[in-house]
Design a protein around this motif. Structure first.
Motif: not given
Length: 443
Positions: A267-293
């Motif tokens: 289990i890994e806590e993400l700190k960055e909003m952009q990272f890679h899973i193998g060759k797949v680039k992943v971009q994250a964005k926080f949503a407007n939803h109760p809590g951390i989403c």
């Protein structure tokens, strides 16, 4: 070959033990302090960890707790020159499997390892490559499309009643989005497909509301020690990701604890909003939803997939609060518009967008502030972002198949008035979308 991690600040003692393991054909990893040891353990997943009790940075108790939260099957042997009953008890409570006294002999070590691991497993190999599996180009499959709680039954047969879970196959990776009840069916399918092969996958958790994690205890691959499962997500509002996932499997709620799952689960806590899973680039964005989403966008070799299953437009919420709290309406509108622009950019030119569309426009005013979107707001958002294919997702448990049919037709009517050729579908369990097909629609 099996691997061992030796965490010991005494260089001479550490190197002497390392030589003994090396002669026995073990892969040996070494760390001179607790923090480095935890980092090496999580990165390499050794079968056995030999950990001193008194070390700089993190002591043996802290190391055991940190490692045990993320590496269930790894065996941890604490070694110490102190023969206090409280030390032994505390080490075992922190996650150690054995407590041995210094000076330690090779014979005692071998006997202990043979007892803890009767058949030393070799380091699991990766899932077969796409070429070996004869895989198709990047694609996604829907295993759970419902929000809030599962609703199986005759009125949800066509769209499905399982909660959120989407599988993505892309560029040699298996990426799972959320672990709602749909993940059970995915796990059974993976086992049938891969047979004796190791299942290696990454699970991205958007947030820890129950409908997005409740299927994890029933995910069959988690019960096989040869499988490699990496769970990633952002820290929860009141507790860390690992603590929350473990909480739903504690004794009052479930007969098997997260720690007891035999797979190599990290289990890994993400700190960055952009990272890679193998060759797949992943971009994250926080949503407007109760809590951390958060939502995720996956950039594959054949196009991109956006997954934002829980999100509410800011404007209705801000205007409601402004009226209640006396906030300037123009400031509220400006803030909402800026946040919407950020979401448009996040989704810009996406090939497939899986977006929250829980409420009809008529229902939504009763649920402002619950963290979900209305039908027209999500359609307009996707149109503004030039999304190619929109999947309406997170179906309300009160919406049966006929209601979803009507919502989809209404969404298509709204899109047609814009003059844009955006494909709109209701997310439906079992549907598989090959990304090449989506790309051809760009024409």
């Amino acid at each position: 070959m099996p691997s061992v991690l030796i965490i010991e600040d005494d260089d001479d003692g550490r190197q002497a033990i390392a030589k003994l393991f090396a002669r026995a054909d073990w892969k040996v990893l070494e760390a001179a302090d607790g923090d480095s040891g935890v980092e090496l353990a999580i990165r390499n997943r050794p079968e056995v960890i030999l950990c001193d009790l008194l070390m700089p940075k993190s002591n043996g108790f802290q190391v055991c707790r940190a490692i045990r939260e993320q590496l269930q099957p790894t065996k941890i042997i604490v070694v110490s020159g102190r023969d206090y009953a409280i030390d032994r008890t505390t080490a075992l409570e922190a996650g150690a499997d054995e407590y041995l006294l210094k000076p330690i002999t090779w014979e005692v070590l071998c006997e202990t390892i043979d007892r803890l691991l009767p058949a030393i497993p070799r380091q699991p190999g990766a899932t077969k490559s796409p070429e070996e599996l004869g895989s198709v180009p990047p694609r996604l499959k829907l295993w759970g499309v419902r929000g809030s709680l599962p609703v199986p039954g005759p009125t949800t047969l066509r769209y499905g009643g399982n909660t959120s879970c989407v599988e993505v196959r892309a560029d040699g990776e298996i990426i799972v989005l959320d672990a709602g009840t749909g993940i059970r069916g995915l796990g059974l399918a993976l086992q049938k497909e891969l047979g004796p092969e190791t299942i290696k996958l990454s699970l991205l958790i958007t947030h820890t509301h129950w409908d997005h994690i409740q299927g994890l205890p029933f995910f069959p691959p988690a019960y096989n020690p040869k499988n490699l499962i990496r769970i990633l997500g952002y820290e929860g509002a009141r507790a860390g990701l690992g603590a929350i996932l473990a909480g739903q499997m504690e004794t009052p709620f479930f007969p098997v604890s997260l720690r007891e799952l035999p797979s190599h689960l990290v289990i890994e806590e993400l700190k960055e909003m952009q990272f890679h899973i193998g060759k797949v680039k992943v971009q994250a964005k926080f949503a407007n939803h109760p809590g951390i989403c958060a939502g995720y966008r996956l950039f594959t070799s054949a196009g991109s997939i956006a997954y934002m299953p829980d999100n509410e437009p800011y404007e209705p919420l801000k205007l409601k609060l402004a009226e209640k709290d006396g906030i300037d309406l123009d400031e509220a509108r400006n803030f909402a518009a800026a946040e919407r622009d950020k979401m448009v950019e996040f989704l810009r030119d996406c090939d497939v967008a899986i977006l929250d569309a829980q409420y009809t426009d008529e229902e939504y005013p009763r649920y402002i502030g619950w963290g979900h979107s209305s039908l027209s707001s999500v359609v307009q958002l996707a149109l503004d972002a030039n999304v190619k294919r929109l999947l309406l997702f997170h179906h309300d448990p009160s919406h049966d198949d006929d209601m979803l049919d009507r919502m989809i037709e209404q969404a298509r009517s709204l899109a047609s008035k814009s003059g844009k050729a955006m494909v709109i579908e209701g997310a439906r369990e079992g549907v598989e979308i090959v990304l090449e097909t989506a790309m051809r629609g760009k024409g």
